[in-house]
Design a protein around this motif. Sequence first.
Motif, PDB file in Angstrom:
ATOM      1  N   THR A  12      -1.191 -11.449 -31.631  1.00  0.00           N
ATOM      2  CA  THR A  12      -0.270 -10.446 -30.818  1.00  0.00           C
ATOM      3  C   THR A  12       0.244 -11.287 -29.441  1.00  0.00           C
ATOM      4  O   THR A  12      -0.363 -10.570 -28.440  1.00  0.00           O
ATOM      5  CB  THR A  12      -0.755  -9.194 -30.706  1.00  0.00           C
ATOM      6  OG1 THR A  12      -2.232  -9.288 -29.871  1.00  0.00           O
ATOM      7  CG2 THR A  12      -0.892  -8.587 -32.137  1.00  0.00           C
ATOM      8  N   SER A  42       7.440  -8.294 -30.111  1.00  0.00           N
ATOM      9  CA  SER A  42       5.780  -8.253 -30.452  1.00  0.00           C
ATOM     10  C   SER A  42       5.364  -6.650 -30.362  1.00  0.00           C
ATOM     11  O   SER A  42       5.872  -6.138 -29.659  1.00  0.00           O
ATOM     12  CB  SER A  42       5.120  -9.258 -29.752  1.00  0.00           C
ATOM     13  OG  SER A  42       3.655  -9.236 -29.928  1.00  0.00           O
ATOM     14  N   CYS A  43       4.253  -6.451 -31.273  1.00  0.00           N
ATOM     15  CA  CYS A  43       3.518  -5.154 -30.936  1.00  0.00           C
ATOM     16  C   CYS A  43       2.178  -5.253 -31.116  1.00  0.00           C
ATOM     17  O   CYS A  43       1.593  -6.469 -31.856  1.00  0.00           O
ATOM     18  CB  CYS A  43       3.936  -4.327 -31.822  1.00  0.00           C
ATOM     19  SG  CYS A  43       4.063  -4.512 -33.565  1.00  0.00           S
ATOM     20  N   SER A  44       1.349  -4.429 -30.487  1.00  0.00           N
ATOM     21  CA  SER A  44      -0.072  -4.650 -30.783  1.00  0.00           C
ATOM     22  C   SER A  44      -0.424  -4.156 -31.928  1.00  0.00           C
ATOM     23  O   SER A  44       0.112  -3.348 -32.809  1.00  0.00           O
ATOM     24  CB  SER A  44      -0.613  -3.625 -29.752  1.00  0.00           C
ATOM     25  OG  SER A  44      -0.316  -2.288 -29.836  1.00  0.00           O
ATOM     26  N   TYR A  45      -1.737  -4.200 -32.183  1.00  0.00           N
ATOM     27  CA  TYR A  45      -2.327  -3.661 -33.557  1.00  0.00           C
ATOM     28  C   TYR A  45      -2.204  -2.197 -33.867  1.00  0.00           C
ATOM     29  O   TYR A  45      -2.061  -1.723 -34.720  1.00  0.00           O
ATOM     30  CB  TYR A  45      -3.686  -4.147 -33.789  1.00  0.00           C
ATOM     31  CG  TYR A  45      -3.736  -5.753 -34.260  1.00  0.00           C
ATOM     32  CD1 TYR A  45      -3.130  -6.028 -35.597  1.00  0.00           C
ATOM     33  CD2 TYR A  45      -4.353  -6.709 -33.511  1.00  0.00           C
ATOM     34  CE1 TYR A  45      -3.293  -7.463 -35.807  1.00  0.00           C
ATOM     35  CE2 TYR A  45      -4.210  -8.017 -33.761  1.00  0.00           C
ATOM     36  CZ  TYR A  45      -3.682  -8.438 -34.931  1.00  0.00           C
ATOM     37  OH  TYR A  45      -3.732  -9.841 -35.302  1.00  0.00           O
ATOM     38  N   ARG A  48       0.986  -1.297 -34.793  1.00  0.00           N
ATOM     39  CA  ARG A  48       1.259  -1.655 -36.084  1.00  0.00           C
ATOM     40  C   ARG A  48       0.774  -0.678 -37.258  1.00  0.00           C
ATOM     41  O   ARG A  48       1.146  -0.582 -38.225  1.00  0.00           O
ATOM     42  CB  ARG A  48       0.701  -2.960 -36.511  1.00  0.00           C
ATOM     43  CG  ARG A  48       1.383  -4.206 -35.675  1.00  0.00           C
ATOM     44  CD  ARG A  48       0.857  -5.487 -36.061  1.00  0.00           C
ATOM     45  NE  ARG A  48       1.054  -6.548 -35.212  1.00  0.00           N
ATOM     46  CZ  ARG A  48       1.020  -7.898 -35.408  1.00  0.00           C
ATOM     47  NH1 ARG A  48       0.153  -8.276 -36.164  1.00  0.00           N
ATOM     48  NH2 ARG A  48       1.396  -8.674 -34.490  1.00  0.00           N
ATOM     49  N   THR A  49      -0.291   0.018 -36.828  1.00  0.00           N
ATOM     50  CA  THR A  49      -0.738   1.286 -37.633  1.00  0.00           C
ATOM     51  C   THR A  49       0.063   2.167 -38.192  1.00  0.00           C
ATOM     52  O   THR A  49      -0.079   3.039 -38.988  1.00  0.00           O
ATOM     53  CB  THR A  49      -2.189   1.785 -36.976  1.00  0.00           C
ATOM     54  OG1 THR A  49      -1.868   2.365 -35.805  1.00  0.00           O
ATOM     55  CG2 THR A  49      -3.168   0.687 -36.816  1.00  0.00           C
ATOM     56  N   VAL A  52       5.123  -0.199 -37.113  1.00  0.00           N
ATOM     57  CA  VAL A  52       5.825  -0.830 -36.376  1.00  0.00           C
ATOM     58  C   VAL A  52       5.719  -2.389 -36.714  1.00  0.00           C
ATOM     59  O   VAL A  52       4.585  -2.788 -36.627  1.00  0.00           O
ATOM     60  CB  VAL A  52       5.548  -0.602 -34.854  1.00  0.00           C
ATOM     61  CG1 VAL A  52       6.479  -1.335 -33.866  1.00  0.00           C
ATOM     62  CG2 VAL A  52       5.415   0.911 -34.437  1.00  0.00           C
ATOM     63  N   ARG A  53       6.690  -3.267 -36.714  1.00  0.00           N
ATOM     64  CA  ARG A  53       6.867  -4.650 -36.948  1.00  0.00           C
ATOM     65  C   ARG A  53       7.639  -5.185 -36.028  1.00  0.00           C
ATOM     66  O   ARG A  53       8.543  -4.743 -35.613  1.00  0.00           O
ATOM     67  CB  ARG A  53       7.053  -4.905 -38.380  1.00  0.00           C
ATOM     68  CG  ARG A  53       6.261  -4.105 -39.464  1.00  0.00           C
ATOM     69  CD  ARG A  53       4.878  -4.979 -39.452  1.00  0.00           C
ATOM     70  NE  ARG A  53       3.925  -4.370 -40.451  1.00  0.00           N
ATOM     71  CZ  ARG A  53       2.904  -3.519 -40.287  1.00  0.00           C
ATOM     72  NH1 ARG A  53       2.840  -2.900 -38.881  1.00  0.00           N
ATOM     73  NH2 ARG A  53       2.199  -3.069 -41.154  1.00  0.00           N
ATOM     74  N   SER A  54       7.479  -6.543 -35.934  1.00  0.00           N
ATOM     75  CA  SER A  54       8.369  -7.468 -35.295  1.00  0.00           C
ATOM     76  C   SER A  54       9.998  -7.453 -35.790  1.00  0.00           C
ATOM     77  O   SER A  54       9.986  -7.288 -37.249  1.00  0.00           O
ATOM     78  CB  SER A  54       7.769  -8.960 -35.128  1.00  0.00           C
ATOM     79  OG  SER A  54       6.550  -9.051 -34.601  1.00  0.00           O
ATOM     80  N   ALA A  61      11.384   1.854 -33.942  1.00  0.00           N
ATOM     81  CA  ALA A  61       9.975   1.727 -33.534  1.00  0.00           C
ATOM     82  C   ALA A  61       9.220   2.776 -32.873  1.00  0.00           C
ATOM     83  O   ALA A  61       8.039   3.432 -33.179  1.00  0.00           O
ATOM     84  CB  ALA A  61       9.506   0.543 -32.791  1.00  0.00           C
ATOM     85  N   CYS A  65       6.389   5.384 -33.678  1.00  0.00           N
ATOM     86  CA  CYS A  65       5.119   5.508 -32.644  1.00  0.00           C
ATOM     87  C   CYS A  65       5.915   6.000 -31.453  1.00  0.00           C
ATOM     88  O   CYS A  65       5.935   5.247 -30.513  1.00  0.00           O
ATOM     89  CB  CYS A  65       4.712   4.275 -32.496  1.00  0.00           C
ATOM     90  SG  CYS A  65       3.138   4.452 -31.613  1.00  0.00           S
TER      91      CYS A  65
END
Length: 392
Positions: A12, A42-45, A48-49, A52-54, A61, A65
Motif C-alpha cells: 500500500t 490507493s487504499c489501506s488494508y 479494503r476490508t 474498497v479497491r484501486s 468507495a 466505507c
Amino acid sequence: MGRAIVHMDLDTFFVSCERLGNSKLEGIPLIIGGGDRGVVASCSYEARTFGVRSAMPIKMALRLCPQAKVMKGDMELYSKLSHEVTEVIQVNAPIVEKASIDEFYLDITGMDKFYGSYKWTDELAHSVTRETGLPISFALSVNKTVSKIATGEGKPLGNLEIPENKVKQFLNPLSIQKIPMVGDVTFQLLSRIGIRTIQTLSEMPAEVLQRMIGKNGIDIWKKANGIDNNPVEPYTERKSISTEHTFDQDTIDIQKLKSVLVGMVEKLAFQLRSEEWLTSTVVIKIRYANFDTETKQCKVAYTSADHTLTKNVNDLFDKLYQRRMRLRLIGIRFSGLVRGTYQINMFEDTEEMLSLYQAMDKMKSRYGFDAVMRCAGATFKPNNKSEILKRK
C-alpha cells in the motif's frame, strides 16, 4: 541451474508514505485519491476490508466505507521515497528492474552458491524497511510471472518461496484473474465457457485460446503453465523518448507552434502508455532560424497523461520562447522513465477521464495513432525522419 527471480512490492505504497509523516493515520481506513468525481489511487488494508479497491470511484468507495479518511496524495513525496527504495535495492542486488514506482524484479540466480536466496532476499527486505520506514513484500520463484503472483498471494508481508517443483501446485487453484494480462474482458470471456481457474486454463489447447482472444493467447497459456522466459531488464534512469518537428518554412505563428506541440505530446504520451512507462522529466527544445538552439526542462510527478504533460510543455514553451524570432524546429523529450501503468493523475482526474483515455488508446492501438486525436493537435504530421519516436 534454475533461475531465481524475486518480485518485491511496497505494501500500500501511497498509504505507507503518508503514514510515515503522520502516525495518526495508522490503523484507520485511508483512501488516497482526489475529488468527489475522482478515483481511488490507493487504499489501506483497513479500507479494503469494506470492499474498497484501486481505480474505484471515490463516491462508491465512501458508500462502502463512509468512515474512511480521503487524502489527495503527494506524488512528489512518493517519487522521492520510491527513489530511496530503489537506491537501497540497487546497491545490494546484482540485477534490478524497476517495474513501476512501487515494484521491482531482481535476478539473483546463483546466489545459493554463496548464500541462501530466500534468506538474502528477506534480509534485503528488512534493509529497505529499516532505511526507509516502508513495508515491502516479496516472493522468490523461477520466473517473473510466478514471483509476481506469489507476492500478491502472500501480502501483507507473507513472503513466499515457490520452488520449480511446486509451481503448478501453487498456480492451479488460483483464479485466472491472478495472471498478468488477464483483464476484465478476458476474464468474462473465459468465464462464460467455464474457465475460471488457472489449472483449467493451463489444460486448454494453446491454439484454441489464441483463436479466442488473439495474439496474447499463447502468452497467457504459457503463464498459466508457469512458463515465462522474460529476462529481468536492468533498470536505468537514463531512458527517454523524444520527437522533433522541423517546419517546411520558419515560423513565428504561436498558435501553429502550440498546435504542433499538442500533437507531439499526444503521440509521445500514447507511446508511454502503450509501453507502460511513466515520465518524471519534461524537456522542450527550440531552434531559431539562425540555428541557435535552446532547451528548458522541469520535473513532474510520474505520469503518462496527455493533458498533464501538455500543460507542462506549454508552460516550458512560454518561458523558453522569448526572442520572438522565427523557429525552424521544436522538440520534446520525456526522460526519467520508470515502468508503470498509472495512465492518468488519479488524484485530480475523474472516472470519466480514465475511461476516455482507455477508449482512445484502444482505438489508436487497433486503427493507428491518427484514428482519434485532439483537434488542437491535429495539425501535427511527421514530415521527416527526425520525427520518428526515439528511445534512448
